[in-house]
Design a protein around this motif. Structure first.
Motif, short mmCIF file in Angstrom:
data_model
loop_
_atom_site.label_atom_id
_atom_site.label_comp_id
_atom_site.label_asym_id
_atom_site.label_seq_id
_atom_site.Cartn_x
_atom_site.Cartn_y
_atom_site.Cartn_z
N GLN A 1 0.82 -1.21 0.00
CA GLN A 1 0.00 0.00 0.00
C GLN A 1 0.86 1.26 0.00
O GLN A 1 2.09 1.20 0.16
CB GLN A 1 -0.93 -0.02 1.22
CG GLN A 1 -1.88 -1.24 1.23
CD GLN A 1 -2.65 -1.37 2.53
OE1 GLN A 1 -2.09 -1.20 3.60
NE2 GLN A 1 -3.95 -1.63 2.43
N ALA A 2 0.20 2.42 -0.12
CA ALA A 2 0.90 3.71 -0.17
C ALA A 2 1.66 3.99 1.13
O ALA A 2 2.66 4.72 1.14
CB ALA A 2 -0.09 4.84 -0.45
N ASN A 3 1.18 3.43 2.23
CA ASN A 3 1.84 3.65 3.54
C ASN A 3 2.94 2.61 3.81
O ASN A 3 3.38 2.43 4.95
CB ASN A 3 0.81 3.63 4.67
CG ASN A 3 0.07 2.30 4.76
OD1 ASN A 3 0.32 1.38 3.98
ND2 ASN A 3 -0.86 2.21 5.71
N ASN A 4 3.37 1.91 2.75
CA ASN A 4 4.44 0.89 2.83
C ASN A 4 4.05 -0.34 3.65
O ASN A 4 4.92 -1.06 4.14
CB ASN A 4 5.74 1.49 3.39
CG ASN A 4 6.46 2.30 2.34
OD1 ASN A 4 6.36 2.01 1.15
ND2 ASN A 4 7.16 3.33 2.77
N LYS A 5 2.75 -0.56 3.82
CA LYS A 5 2.30 -1.76 4.53
C LYS A 5 1.85 -2.82 3.51
O LYS A 5 1.25 -2.50 2.49
CB LYS A 5 1.15 -1.43 5.48
CG LYS A 5 1.59 -0.62 6.70
CD LYS A 5 0.50 -0.58 7.77
CE LYS A 5 1.04 0.09 9.02
NZ LYS A 5 0.09 0.00 10.15
N TYR A 6 2.21 -4.06 3.83
CA TYR A 6 1.81 -5.19 2.98
C TYR A 6 0.43 -5.69 3.42
O TYR A 6 0.13 -5.73 4.62
CB TYR A 6 2.83 -6.33 3.09
CG TYR A 6 4.19 -5.98 2.52
CD1 TYR A 6 4.47 -6.17 1.16
CD2 TYR A 6 5.20 -5.44 3.33
CE1 TYR A 6 5.70 -5.85 0.63
CE2 TYR A 6 6.44 -5.12 2.81
CZ TYR A 6 6.68 -5.33 1.45
OH TYR A 6 7.91 -5.00 0.92
N THR A 7 -0.36 -6.08 2.44
CA THR A 7 -1.67 -6.64 2.74
C THR A 7 -1.99 -7.75 1.74
O THR A 7 -1.38 -7.81 0.65
CB THR A 7 -2.76 -5.55 2.72
OG1 THR A 7 -3.98 -6.09 3.21
CG2 THR A 7 -2.98 -5.02 1.30
N LEU A 8 -2.90 -8.65 2.11
CA LEU A 8 -3.29 -9.74 1.20
C LEU A 8 -4.05 -9.18 -0.01
O LEU A 8 -4.83 -8.23 0.12
CB LEU A 8 -4.19 -10.75 1.92
CG LEU A 8 -3.52 -11.58 3.04
CD1 LEU A 8 -4.57 -12.41 3.76
CD2 LEU A 8 -2.44 -12.47 2.46
N LYS A 9 -3.77 -9.76 -1.16
CA LYS A 9 -4.50 -9.32 -2.36
C LYS A 9 -5.92 -9.90 -2.30
O LYS A 9 -6.11 -11.11 -2.12
CB LYS A 9 -3.78 -9.80 -3.63
CG LYS A 9 -4.38 -9.19 -4.88
CD LYS A 9 -3.49 -9.40 -6.08
CE LYS A 9 -4.11 -8.72 -7.30
NZ LYS A 9 -3.29 -8.91 -8.50
#
Length: 631
Positions: A622-630
Motif C-alpha cells: 500500500q501507499a503507507n508501505n504496509k503489505y496486505t493480502l491481495k
C-alpha cells in the motif's frame, strides 16, 4: 623462596594457573628464551610477573602502550609490589630519579617503551641494573608484517649483548605464522621454547549479518541478550551518536574514547563495570587491560581494519566460559566505502614529508633543532591551517610516532601553568598558618625551584604522587592559592601533546623511514582484504576462517556461527516464511519491519520472500508501505 603457586596465591589471590601459564613460567625460570602466543584474556602478564617475583632483581618490561603500562603498574602497586613506568613526557631529571630507585630501591618491575632504548644514556643505566628477566609485550610490533610495526622494537635485540644469560620472554595475543617467524628472528631468540594456545574460542559465536538498519538490528540483539555488551565504532562522533540513540531506545548506555579526560574515562568505565550501564560504546581505544568476565555480546557496527584487532575485540566476550556472541553488522555500501576511504587515508612518502615540514613550521622549529621539545597540539586547528585531510594527517602523525621521530600522546591532557606572586618568606608564613596545604606546596617548590621567577608547566600527576595526595586535592589547593592571589594559575585542555625525539632534518628524516611506510601500507591493504574476504565468504564456517587466518588448519565447523546456523536449517525455508507472512497478513496490514519483528527471521530472507509473494500476486504493498493480502 616462595614457589610459583604460592606467589600467585599471595599476590593475585588465585590458586591455579590458566592453560600454559605454568609451563611458560617454568621455561623462563630455567633461563630459556621463550615465545608465547596467548589470545586475549589468556593472562600474559602473569607469565612474567610471577617468575620475576620469585627471583632477586628487577624485570624489564618493554611495552608500546602507555595506558597498559600505567594500568599494570597501578595494579602491581595495589598489591604492594614496587613498579615503575618510564612513559613519555617525563623530564630527564625525573627519569634519573626513577632509574636510581630501580637500582637502589628494591623495585621489581621497570616498564618502558621501546623508544626509550634509543637513548644511549638510558641504555647505559639499564646495563647496570640487576635484571632477572626481559619481557617483550605486544611482540608482533617487531615484525614489519605485523599489524602495528614499530622500528624501535628492532633495537630490543641489542639488550642481548648486555644480558647474554638473561632470558627473553616474547608475548603476543595475535600473530600469523609469517609474523611469528619474523619475531623470533628480529629478537634474536636463542632456541626459544614456543608455547601457543589455540586461537579457537569455542564459546564465542561469530555472527556476520548484512543489514540495512544497523541500529534496529542492534536493538534486537541487546533486547535478546540483556547482559553486559560492548559496541565498537570507528570514531568519537559515532561513539556519542550510538550511545545517545541507545539511551533514547531505553537502554542504559555509556561511551569511551581517547578524547575523554581520565576522570570521565574512569566514571564511564565504572558505570559499565558495575552493571549500571548494560552497554559501553567505544572506539578501539577501549579494551586494553579490561577484565570483565561476563560480557555477553561484542558488536561491530563498522568494519574493522584487520582481523587481528577484530579477534582481540571479539575476545572480550565470554571470558567466563558461557556462550557469547561476536556480531559484525555490515551492508554493501560499507565494503565499497571502507575500501575507498581506507586507501585514501593512507599517507604516501610525499604527503608524509609535506606534513612533517609543516608540523615543524607550525611549532617554529628550525632545521637542526627541536630535540626533546614538547608542544600542546590541536589536530583540527593544524589541519585547517594547512588544508590537510584530518584522517590522513592523523595516520601520518601516528606513523611518525611509531617510528620514534615524535611521541604523540593522544590522552586527554590538562596543561597547568603556575607562578608564585609573593616572596618566598611569605609563602613559608602561609604554609605555617595552613598546614593542610603544606605537603602539596612543598612538593611544587622542590620540583620547580624556579617557580618564583618564571611561569612553570606543572605535572599534576607527579605533584600528586610526591605529596601523597590525589590530583583533585592538588587542583583544589591551586584554586585556593589563586583565589588568595598567592599564585598565578592557568589551566588549558589539549587534544594531544607532541614531543620531538629527534632534531629536524626534513629529507634525511623522511627518507630513512619511507621504506617502512610503503611496506606498512601494503600490509594494511592485505589485512583489509582479509576482513572483506571474511565477510564475503558465505560458504565457510566463520570460526574456521578466523583460525585459518592465524595458521590453524581445521576441517571441523563450529556449529554456532552465522554460517553454521544456516546450515543446520535453523533459518526457516522460504516456503515456511511465506506461510508465516500470509498468516500474519490475514489479521492486519504490516510493514516489513513489523513482519520481521513478529517472525524473527533474517531480514534478507524475509525481504526475498516478500518480493516473491508480490511477483506472484499473493500480496500487494500500500501507499503507507504496509503489505496486505491481495483481495
Amino acid at each position: 623462596m616462595l614457589g610459583a603457586q604460592d606467589i600467585l596465591l599471595k599476590y593475585w589471590k588465585h590458586d591455579s594457573f590458566r592453560p600454559l601459564q605454568k609451563e611458560i613460567i617454568d621455561s623462563v625460570l630455567e633461563g630459556q628464551d621463550t615465545f608465547a602466543v596467548l589470545p586475549t584474556g589468556g593472562g600474559k602478564s602473569i607469565c612474567f610477573q610471577v617468575p620475576a617475583m620469585m627471583q632477586e632483581g628487577i624485570c624489564l618490561v618493554i611495552s608500546p602502550l602507555i595506558a597498559l603500562m600505567k594500568d599494570q603498574v597501578m595494579n602491581l602497586q595495589k598489591r604492594e609490589i614496587k613498579a615503575i613506568a618510564l612513559t613519555g613526557g617525563i623530564h630527564t631529571e625525573e627519569i634519573i630519579d626513577l632509574l636510581d630507585n630501580c637500582q637502589y630501591g628494591n623495585y621489581k618491575f621497570l616498564y618502558m617503551s621501546p623508544e626509550r632504548l634509543q637513548s644511549d644514556w638510558i641504555l647505559e643505566r639499564i646495563k647496570n641494573l640487576p635484571i632477572n628477566l626481559i619481557a617483550i609485550d605486544e611482540a608482533h610490533c617487531v615484525s614489519q608484517w605485523g599489524h602495528d610495526f614499530r622500528p624501535a622494537y628492532l633495537k630490543i635485540s641489542e639488550l642481548k649483548k648486555f644480558f647474554p644469560k638473561i632470558p627473553f620472554l616474547a608475548l603476543t595475543a595475535t600473530a600469523t605464522p609469517r609474523v611469528i617467524e619474523d619475531i623470533r628472528t628480529q629478537l634474536e631468540l636463542k632456541n626459544p621454547r614456543h608455547f601457543q594456545q589455540s586461537f579457537e574460542r569455542k564459546n564465542i559465536a561469530y555472527m556476520v549479518f548484512e543489514v540495512e538498519d544497523k541500529l534496529y538490528r542492534t536493538e534486537q540483539i541487546l533486547k535478546k541478550n540483556p547482559q553486559p555488551s560492548i559496541i565498537y565504532v570507528r570514531n568519537r562522533k559515532a561513539c556519542l551518536n550510538m550511545s545517545s540513540q541507545l539511551q533514547s531506545l531505553g537502554f542504559t548506555s555509556t561511551y569511551y574514547h581517547g578524547g575523554l579526560s581520565a576522570k570521565e574515562k574512569d566514571k564511564n568505565m565504572q558505570l559499565w563495570m558495575s552493571q549500571q550501564a548494560q552497554v559501553i560504546v567505544a572506539t578501539n581505544a577501549f579494551g586494553m587491560g579490561i577484565d570483565k568476565d561476563n560480557v555477553k555480546t561484542v558488536i561491530h557496527t563498522q568494519l574493522p581494519e584487520n582481523l587481528e584487532n577484530y579477534y582481540q575485540e571479539s575476545g572480550r566476550a565470554g571470558r567466563n566460559g558461557a556462550k557469547a556472541f561476536s556480531v559484525l553488522l555490515y551492508n554493501n555500501s560499507d565494503m565499497i566505502q571502507t575500501e575507498q576511504q581506507f586507501i585514501n587515508i593512507l599517507p604516501d612518502k610525499k604527503f608524509l614529508k609535506t606534513m612533517y615540514v609543516k608540523l615543524c613550521n607550525y611549532f617554529q622549529i628550525a632545521y637542526g633543532e627541536g630535540l626533546d621539545e614538547s608542544f600542546s597540539f590541536k589536530l583540527n586547528h593544524f589541519c585547517n591551517k594547512y588544508d590537510f585531510p584530518t584522517l590522513k594527517t592523523y595516520n601520518a602523525l601516528q606513523f611518525l610516532s611509531q617510528q620514534g621521530i615524535i611521541t604523540m600522546s593522544q590522552e586527554f591532557s590538562e596543561k597547568i601553568n603556575i607562578q608564585f606572586l609573593i616572596e618566598s618568606k611569605e609563602v613559608i608564613r602561609y604554609m605555617s598558618l595552613n598546614p593542610n596545604d603544606e605537603e602539596i606546596m612543598l612538593a611544587i617548590l622542590r620540583t620547580y625551584p624556579g617557580v618564583y621567577e618564571v611561569k612553570s608547566n606543572l605535572n599534576l600527576g607527579l605533584i600528586a604522587k610526591k605529596s601523597n595526595h590525589t590530583e583533585e586535592q592538588v587542583v583544589a589547593v591551586l584554586e585556593k592559592l589563586k583565589e588568595k592571589e598567592i599564585i598565578e594559575y592557568k589551566s588549558k585542555n589539549n587534544d594531544a601533546t607532541i614531543l620531538f625525539n629527534e632534531v629536524r632534518e626534513d629529507d634525511l628524516t623522511i627518507n630513512r623511514v619511507s621504506k617502512y611506510l610503503e611496506k606498512q601500507n601494503q600490509v594494511k591493504k592485505e589485512q583489509l582484504h582479509s576482513v572483506l574476504h571474511y565477510i564475503k565468504d558465505t560458504k565457510t564456517c566463520k570460526n574456521r576462517l578466523v583460525l585459518n587466518y592465524f595458521g590453524e588448519e581445521t576441517n571441523e565447523n563450529c556449529g554456532i556461527c552465522s554460517y553454521c546456523i544456516t546450515q543446520k536449517g535453523k533459518i526457516t525455508e522460504a516456503d515456511s516464511i511465506a506461510d508465516k507472512i500470509l498468516s500474519l497478513l490475514k489479521t492486519a496490514s504490516l510493514t516489513s519491519r513489523e513482519i520481521e519483528t513478529q517472525i524473527k527471521m533474517d531480514t534478507k530472507d524475509i525481504i526475498s520472500v516478500l518480493q516473491e509473494l508480490l511477483e506472484n500476486n499473493h500480496i500487494i504493498i500500500q501507499a503507507n508501505n504496509k503489505y496486505t493480502l491481495k483481495s
